[in-house]
Design an enzyme around this catalytic site. Structure first.
Site, PDB file in Angstrom:
ATOM      1  N   GLY A  93      39.273  40.652  35.012  1.00 42.25           N
ATOM      2  CA  GLY A  93      38.034  41.143  34.421  1.00 42.25           C
ATOM      3  C   GLY A  93      37.093  39.999  34.058  1.00 42.25           C
ATOM      4  N   SER A 189      42.013  38.265  40.723  1.00 44.88           N
ATOM      5  CA  SER A 189      40.678  38.142  40.138  1.00 44.88           C
ATOM      6  C   SER A 189      40.695  37.176  38.946  1.00 44.88           C
ATOM      7  CB  SER A 189      40.157  39.523  39.741  1.00 44.88           C
ATOM      8  OG  SER A 189      38.783  39.486  39.476  1.00 44.88           O
ATOM      9  N   TYR A 190      40.218  37.605  37.768  1.00 48.22           N
ATOM     10  CA  TYR A 190      40.220  36.696  36.625  1.00 48.22           C
ATOM     11  C   TYR A 190      41.641  36.414  36.121  1.00 48.22           C
ATOM     12  CZ  TYR A 190      38.471  34.118  32.651  1.00 48.22           C
ATOM     13  OH  TYR A 190      38.198  33.092  31.765  1.00 48.22           O
ATOM     14  N   ASP A 386      36.272  40.404  50.759  1.00 48.18           N
ATOM     15  CA  ASP A 386      35.812  40.365  49.369  1.00 48.18           C
ATOM     16  C   ASP A 386      34.695  39.335  49.237  1.00 48.18           C
ATOM     17  OD1 ASP A 386      35.573  40.376  46.562  1.00 48.18           O
ATOM     18  OD2 ASP A 386      37.199  38.920  46.338  1.00 48.18           O
ATOM     19  N   HIS A 438      38.872  42.778  47.601  1.00 49.71           N
ATOM     20  CA  HIS A 438      39.255  42.065  46.390  1.00 49.71           C
ATOM     21  C   HIS A 438      40.666  42.437  45.948  1.00 49.71           C
ATOM     22  CE1 HIS A 438      38.153  39.658  42.926  1.00 49.71           C
ATOM     23  NE2 HIS A 438      38.547  40.601  42.105  1.00 49.71           N
TER      24      HIS A 438
END
Length: 471
Positions: A93, A189-190, A386, A438
């Site tokens: 996130g 991701s994060y 992505d 992603h």
């Protein structure tokens, strides 16, 4: 002699009683907590569920009242969960739920039907290979909560990692049968920040322990935020080379976002990103060749991790199904969730946590270097459609490590079809997955399953001709 023997027996009886009072009680408490977290049935679940599930809360800070929610899914009984490794999965996130994405849309055993009320099996669930532990982190994400409201506005990398480590320590006490089991951490991701930071804490606190409870072996990350400088360069290059932005905007982005923070971009950088967003048009940046959901999100929300996912054929709006399902009172009761009566609805991502993110180091590469030197297994993978954390960004970040190449770039295969490409470095394996956005396990579930199996077996991705891999 009889009197002496009697005294010895009395002494042993007293010590046995003390032993069972102390250790037996702890054991029963632990198992009571574990059994209290057992999921007996999930509303709408398909028939013939042949694996155990548990979910609940672990308090990580009593003073602040911070408690993290987990969902634990064992391997099917037929696959021997007692001999399978344990995998912790984290979504990023920052502020997004691992239950919403990792568990319900990517690697977990269930998918949510469009009605938002029923579930169906994921044939490529990773619990066929490992026991899966999903954590909603930090507090304020999903069902995880804090009794100190300011915690939601002060979350950052450091506290997230520390709380996750405390969670693990406490969780292993609740599930002692998993102590000393092979343990891995993965995410996307994060979580490209969360995973290596937590890995570093576990590694450093295991030092000097001959047989650590948390038997940490390595980590893997996908489409991961890694190094802000190189990630920015690679991202803007991807947009430009894929025809998503103009030449002039590409040049402006390279100037205004140079040396900036992806978590806290400058005002000029934000303006340039908005311009790029306008030029890209109504596409799904997390999967550029698939249709977006009809109702588009704002730039801010999408850059915080609100991305669609792909069960069965493809439903770009499926994220909404999870927000329906996990807000059903019967589902929350079955999951032992929302026990404090949180005043806000469960959401896939928390805008408060994400928008008020505090500390965020610019680079994870120093941690990579430390953990590679320690001999831990590290794999980095990337879906190549992505545009948010694209393959070019990851390649620039990996190249910045200046690692010697063991096996040069080569295609890997699934049933004689290219599944992606791989390069093996000293200390790190890099893998791309063809046609994946992603969330690699969402867009290419079979290929992601093969990737994870190879990671666990510590074997190179299979080329059509294995002979050159031996050189």
């Amino acid at each position: 002699m009889g009197h002496f023997f009697k005294k010895i027996v009395e002494f042993l009886v007293v010590w046995l009683l003390l032993f069972f009072l102390v250790f037996g009680t702890c054991y029963s408490w632990s198992n009571a907590d574990q059994e209290g977290d057992r999921i007996t049935y999930l509303p709408g679940q398909p028939a013939n569920v042949d694996f155990n599930q548990y979910s609940g809360y672990v308090t990580v800070n009593k003073k602040a009242g911070r408690a993290l929610f987990y969902w634990f899914i064992e391997s099917p009984a037929s696959r021997g969960p007692e001999s399978r490794p344990l995998l912790l999965w984290l979504n990023g996130g920052p502020g997004c739920s691992s239950v919403a994405y990792g568990a319900a849309e990517e690697i977990g055993p269930f998918r949510i039907n469009p009605d938002g009320k029923t579930l169906f099996f994921n044939p490529y669930s990773w619990n066929k290979l490992a026991n899966l532990l999903f954590l909603e982190s930090p507090a304020g994400v999903g069902f995880s909560y804090s009794n100190t409201s300011s915690d939601l506005y002060t979350a950052g990398d450091q506290r997230t990692a520390e709380d996750a480590y405390i969670f693990l320590v406490e969780w292993f006490e609740r599930f002692p049968q998993y102590k000393h089991r092979e343990f891995y951490i993965a995410g996307e991701s994060y979580a490209g920040h969360y995973v290596p930071q937590l890995s570093q804490i576990v590694y450093e606190r295991n030092k000097g322990i001959e047989n650590p409870v948390i038997n940490f072996k390595g980590f893997m990350v996908g489409n991961a935020v890694t190094d802000d400088f190189h990630d920015y360069i690679g991202t803007f290059e991807y947009w430009w080379t894929h025809g998503l932005i103009s030449d002039s905007t590409y040049k402006v982005l390279r100037v205004t976002c140079d040396l900036g923070s992806s978590t806290h971009p400058s005002n000029d950088c934000v303006k340039s990103l908005l311009l790029a967003e306008k030029e890209r048009g109504q596409i799904d940046p997390y999967s550029i060749y698939t249709p977006p959901c009809n109702e588009s999100s704002s730039l801010r929300r999408r850059f915080r991790g609100h991305f669609p996912w792909m069960p069965r054929a493809y439903d770009p709006c499926t994220e909404r199904h999870s927000e329906v399902y996990f807000n059903i009172p019967e589902v929350q009761k079955a999951l032992h969730a929302n026990i404090t009566g949180i005043t806000y609805p469960w959401t896939t991502c928390s805008d408060i946590v994400g928008n008020y993110w505090a500390d965020a180091p610019l680079s994870m590469l120093p941690i990579y270097q430390e953990l590679m030197a320690a001999g831990l297994r590290i794999w980095v993978f990337s879906g190549d459609t992505d545009s948010v954390v694209p393959v070019t960004a990851t390649r620039y970040s990996v190249n910045a490590l200046n690692l010697p190449t063991i096996i040069n770039w080569y295609p890997w295969y699934d049933n004689k079809r290219v599944g992606g490409w791989s390069q093996v470095y000293k200390g790190l394996t890099f893998v791309t997955v063809i046609g994946a956005g992603h969330e690699v396990p969402l867009h290419q579930p079979r290929l992601a399953y093969i990737l994870f199996r190879s990671f666990l077996e510590n074997k190179h991705m299979r080329g059509i001709d294995q002979s050159f891999l031996k050189s």
